[in-house]
Design a protein around this motif. Sequence first.
Motif, PDB file in Angstrom:
ATOM      1  N   LEU A 135       0.835  -1.194   0.000  1.00  0.00           N
ATOM      2  CA  LEU A 135       0.000   0.000   0.000  1.00  0.00           C
ATOM      3  C   LEU A 135       0.869   1.244   0.000  1.00  0.00           C
ATOM      4  N   ILE A 136       0.364   2.293  -0.614  1.00  0.00           N
ATOM      5  CA  ILE A 136       1.088   3.554  -0.647  1.00  0.00           C
ATOM      6  C   ILE A 136       0.141   4.685  -0.263  1.00  0.00           C
ATOM      7  N   SER A 137       0.619   5.595   0.564  1.00  0.00           N
ATOM      8  CA  SER A 137      -0.141   6.793   0.880  1.00  0.00           C
ATOM      9  C   SER A 137       0.274   7.860  -0.129  1.00  0.00           C
ATOM     10  N   VAL A 138      -0.631   8.190  -1.014  1.00  0.00           N
ATOM     11  CA  VAL A 138      -0.323   9.164  -2.060  1.00  0.00           C
ATOM     12  C   VAL A 138       0.053  10.503  -1.447  1.00  0.00           C
ATOM     13  N   LYS A 139      -0.669  10.937  -0.432  1.00  0.00           N
ATOM     14  CA  LYS A 139      -0.361  12.218   0.201  1.00  0.00           C
ATOM     15  C   LYS A 139       1.041  12.203   0.810  1.00  0.00           C
ATOM     16  N   LYS A 140       1.396  11.124   1.534  1.00  0.00           N
ATOM     17  CA  LYS A 140       2.707  11.050   2.163  1.00  0.00           C
ATOM     18  C   LYS A 140       3.818  11.062   1.128  1.00  0.00           C
ATOM     19  N   VAL A 141       3.661  10.311   0.059  1.00  0.00           N
ATOM     20  CA  VAL A 141       4.681  10.278  -0.994  1.00  0.00           C
ATOM     21  C   VAL A 141       4.817  11.652  -1.642  1.00  0.00           C
ATOM     22  N   GLN A 189       3.686  16.645  -7.243  1.00  0.00           N
ATOM     23  CA  GLN A 189       2.249  16.592  -7.449  1.00  0.00           C
ATOM     24  C   GLN A 189       1.900  15.228  -8.015  1.00  0.00           C
ATOM     25  N   VAL A 190       0.672  14.802  -7.789  1.00  0.00           N
ATOM     26  CA  VAL A 190       0.204  13.527  -8.300  1.00  0.00           C
ATOM     27  C   VAL A 190      -1.040  13.781  -9.147  1.00  0.00           C
ATOM     28  N   THR A 191      -1.042  13.211 -10.349  1.00  0.00           N
ATOM     29  CA  THR A 191      -2.176  13.357 -11.250  1.00  0.00           C
ATOM     30  C   THR A 191      -2.704  11.975 -11.604  1.00  0.00           C
ATOM     31  N   PHE A 192      -4.008  11.755 -11.362  1.00  0.00           N
ATOM     32  CA  PHE A 192      -4.651  10.496 -11.705  1.00  0.00           C
ATOM     33  C   PHE A 192      -5.473  10.672 -12.973  1.00  0.00           C
ATOM     34  N   ARG A 193      -5.359   9.709 -13.876  1.00  0.00           N
ATOM     35  CA  ARG A 193      -6.183   9.634 -15.079  1.00  0.00           C
ATOM     36  C   ARG A 193      -6.619   8.179 -15.232  1.00  0.00           C
TER      37      ARG A 193
END
Length: 76
Positions: free
Chosen positions: A53-59, A66-70
């Motif tokens: 599991l990965i915490s997107v906010k923590k990473v 920034q993280v972009t989901f598509r």
Amino acid sequence: MISDKNLISNVKTASWYVVIANGDRIPIEGVINLKLFEGESPTFYIPQFTSNLISVKKVAVDLKCQVTFRPGDVDF
């Protein structure tokens, strides 16, 4: 959180636990610095988990990105 010991090395022993959604306490067996892209993020080794599991906010905070989901894609 990493469950696959083949993905990690230099594990520092830990004796904490995480509480999951149903209230169960799952032991953390170690802590590592997981290399992600050009940086590292502290990660728990929990062999009882069935997935990593990965915490997107923590990473995003640890890597200052920034993280972009598509659909079908994620960019860090």
